[in-house]
Scaffold this active site. Structure first.
Site, short mmCIF file in Angstrom:
data_model
loop_
_atom_site.label_atom_id
_atom_site.label_comp_id
_atom_site.label_asym_id
_atom_site.label_seq_id
_atom_site.Cartn_x
_atom_site.Cartn_y
_atom_site.Cartn_z
N ARG A 101 -10.56 0.10 14.59
CA ARG A 101 -10.52 0.85 13.34
C ARG A 101 -11.70 0.40 12.49
O ARG A 101 -12.69 1.11 12.41
CB ARG A 101 -9.17 0.57 12.66
CG ARG A 101 -8.75 1.61 11.68
CD ARG A 101 -7.26 1.55 11.36
NE ARG A 101 -6.80 0.32 10.71
CZ ARG A 101 -5.58 0.16 10.21
NH1 ARG A 101 -4.69 1.14 10.28
NH2 ARG A 101 -5.21 -0.97 9.64
N LYS B 128 0.85 -1.20 0.00
CA LYS B 128 0.00 0.00 0.00
C LYS B 128 0.89 1.25 0.00
O LYS B 128 2.10 1.15 0.26
CB LYS B 128 -0.92 -0.03 1.23
CG LYS B 128 -0.18 0.10 2.56
CD LYS B 128 -1.10 -0.17 3.74
CE LYS B 128 -0.32 -0.02 5.04
NZ LYS B 128 -1.02 -0.60 6.18
N TYR C 121 15.41 31.26 5.91
CA TYR C 121 14.25 32.02 6.41
C TYR C 121 14.31 32.22 7.93
O TYR C 121 14.64 31.29 8.67
CB TYR C 121 12.95 31.27 6.09
CG TYR C 121 12.56 31.28 4.65
CD1 TYR C 121 12.20 32.46 4.00
CD2 TYR C 121 12.52 30.10 3.92
CE1 TYR C 121 11.83 32.46 2.66
CE2 TYR C 121 12.14 30.08 2.58
CZ TYR C 121 11.80 31.27 1.96
OH TYR C 121 11.42 31.26 0.65
N MET D 86 11.37 25.04 0.76
CA MET D 86 10.55 24.16 -0.07
C MET D 86 11.42 23.26 -0.95
O MET D 86 11.17 22.06 -1.06
CB MET D 86 9.61 25.01 -0.95
CG MET D 86 8.61 24.17 -1.73
SD MET D 86 7.53 25.16 -2.76
CE MET D 86 6.54 26.02 -1.55
C1 LIG Z 1 -0.19 -1.63 6.85
C2 LIG Z 1 -0.77 -2.90 7.27
C3 LIG Z 1 0.04 -4.03 7.47
C4 LIG Z 1 1.55 -3.99 7.46
O1 LIG Z 1 2.01 -3.38 8.64
P1 LIG Z 1 3.57 -3.26 8.95
O2 LIG Z 1 3.62 -2.75 10.33
O3 LIG Z 1 4.15 -2.32 7.96
O4 LIG Z 1 4.13 -4.63 8.81
C5 LIG Z 1 -0.59 -5.24 7.72
N1 LIG Z 1 -1.94 -5.31 7.80
C6 LIG Z 1 -2.74 -4.24 7.65
C7 LIG Z 1 -4.22 -4.39 7.75
C8 LIG Z 1 -2.18 -2.99 7.39
O5 LIG Z 1 -2.97 -1.93 7.27
#
Ligand SMILES: *Cc1c(COP(=O)(O)O)cnc(C)c1O
Length: 367
Positions: A131, A35, A257, A305
């Site tokens: 969550r 992701k 700055y 920046m």
């Molecule tokens: C991001 C995520 C992971 C991976 O987590 P890490 O701490 O990077 O290993 C696994 N499962 C879910 C549902 C996640 O959102």
């Protein structure tokens, strides 16, 4: 000369980290989490390499990310963690949804029935992350309702740890216990085993009982341990650039700055083309170091920046065009995402995704 920083992605380090995970977990399948554009490392390239290395499945947050992987020719199963809006995408691109309530399950059921097909899904149970997910108390009966809707094949059961990265595993232990109970009841209800997975990076490293039928690493793939120790992992990302110009400034000269840095002596100050637009947080103002000629030098004044100034007075022979390492190794020294994150009170995940989403990427050791 290239403008701005380059995020150099070492695909052999990625493979090394994947193999380290396999050594820890044995034959347990690895759902590789890619992701956020593979934590800033580039989801397409990273996924290709991970599938080659033996990843059985990939996980992304949104269907848009999955679509890109399919368009790049990636054929592995893709689990979509947090997106149940466009059910059609799942059928079109052969994706696996994570169902987290009955309303979304009904939408998938409806679309599957309309198409005269079945969809394989994983069901999320909230064992303590707070969550998303079914409550452990209702999960079994809800899965029964889901099965009755038709069109949905519950292939997996998953949950997520909220604090597996603590040394105190009490709460993680409770989550595992709850998850195990739900898994047993669901299997009884469906009359067959379901594939259960809960282990993130922290659990893979520190909780053997959490492996179940698959593991879901993110961070450790990219070379960092959630415990901020080494573990034989190899950081995959390096961020480097080149000095734009070095200037000799007399004592008493303000830099950047707000004049938050004023030279105390005759100084050599280098302007480095990296800034907060590249993911180098403004919180590093007067609060970080970079590597030049194998030596550590401090950031002088505020991060801008597109530019940051460093004080190279104590390093001999620094000149325009010299390589500057912002993240990673140069010579005998290295600046890690752990170091950077601790300076600004965040976590390595944040550092990697910040650079990764903004700096230009280059891949090395792709062969
Ligand atoms: C991001 C995520 C992971 C991976 O987590 P890490 O701490 O990077 O290993 C696994 N499962 C879910 C549902 C996640 O959102």
């Amino acid at each position: 000369m290239n403008r701005g920083p380059v995020a150099e992605i070492d695909l052999s380090a990625l493979r090394h980290n994947f193999e380290s995970i396999s050594r820890i977990t044995g034959k347990v399948p690895v759902i590789s989490v890619v992701k956020a554009d593979a934590y800033g490392h580039g989801a397409t390239e990273v996924s290709g390499r991970l599938v080659d290395a033996g990843a059985s499945c990939l996980a992304v947050a949104f269907t848009g990310e999955a679509r890109k992987l399919r368009e790049a020719g990636i054929k592995a199963p893709i689990l979509v963690l947090f997106d149940t809006f466009d059910t059609e995408d799942y059928f079109r691109h052969d994706l696996v949804p994570v169902l987290h309530d009955l309303r979304t399950a009904a939408a998938f059921s409806k679309e599957a029935l309309r198409r005269g097909t079945m969809i394989s899904a994983h069901v999320k149970v909230d064992t303590g992350m707070g969550r998303i997910g079914f409550s452990p108390q209702s999960a079994v009966s809800d899965i029964g309702k889901m099965a009755a809707m038709g069109g949905i094949e519950v292939e997996g059961l998953m949950s997520h740890f909220s604090e597996a990265d603590l040394t105190d595993k009490t709460f993680a232990g409770l989550q595992i216990e709850m998850f195990r109970k739900v898994r047993r009841e669901v299997s009884e209800r469906l009359g067959r085993p379901v594939m259960a997975h809960i282990a993130n990076s922290a659990a893979i490293i520190s909780i053997k009982e959490a492996f179940f039928d698959a593991v879901r690493p993110g961070l450790i793939l990219y070379g960092y341990s959630p415990f901020n120790d080494d573990r034989g992992l190899r950081p995959v990302m390096k961020v480097r650039t080149r000095i734009l110009v070095v200037r000799d400034l007399p004592a008493g000269t303000p830099v950047s700055y707000g004049r938050t840095f004023v030279t105390k002596r005759r100084s050599r100050i280098a302007a480095v083309p990296v800034g907060y637009a590249d993911g180098y947080s403004r919180l590093f103002s007067n609060n970080s170091e970079m590597l030049v000629r194998g030596r550590r030098v401090p950031v002088a004044g505020r991060v801008c920046m597109d530019l940051t100034m460093i004080d190279v007075t104590d390093v001999d022979g620094v000149s325009d065009g010299d390589e500057v390492v912002i993240l990673g190794r140069q010579g005998a020294d290295a600046i890690t995402a752990v170091e950077l994150s601790s300076r600004i009170n965040t976590i390595p995940y944040d550092i990697l995704t910040s650079f990764g989403s903004r700096a230009r990427r280059e891949y090395i050791n792709a062969g």
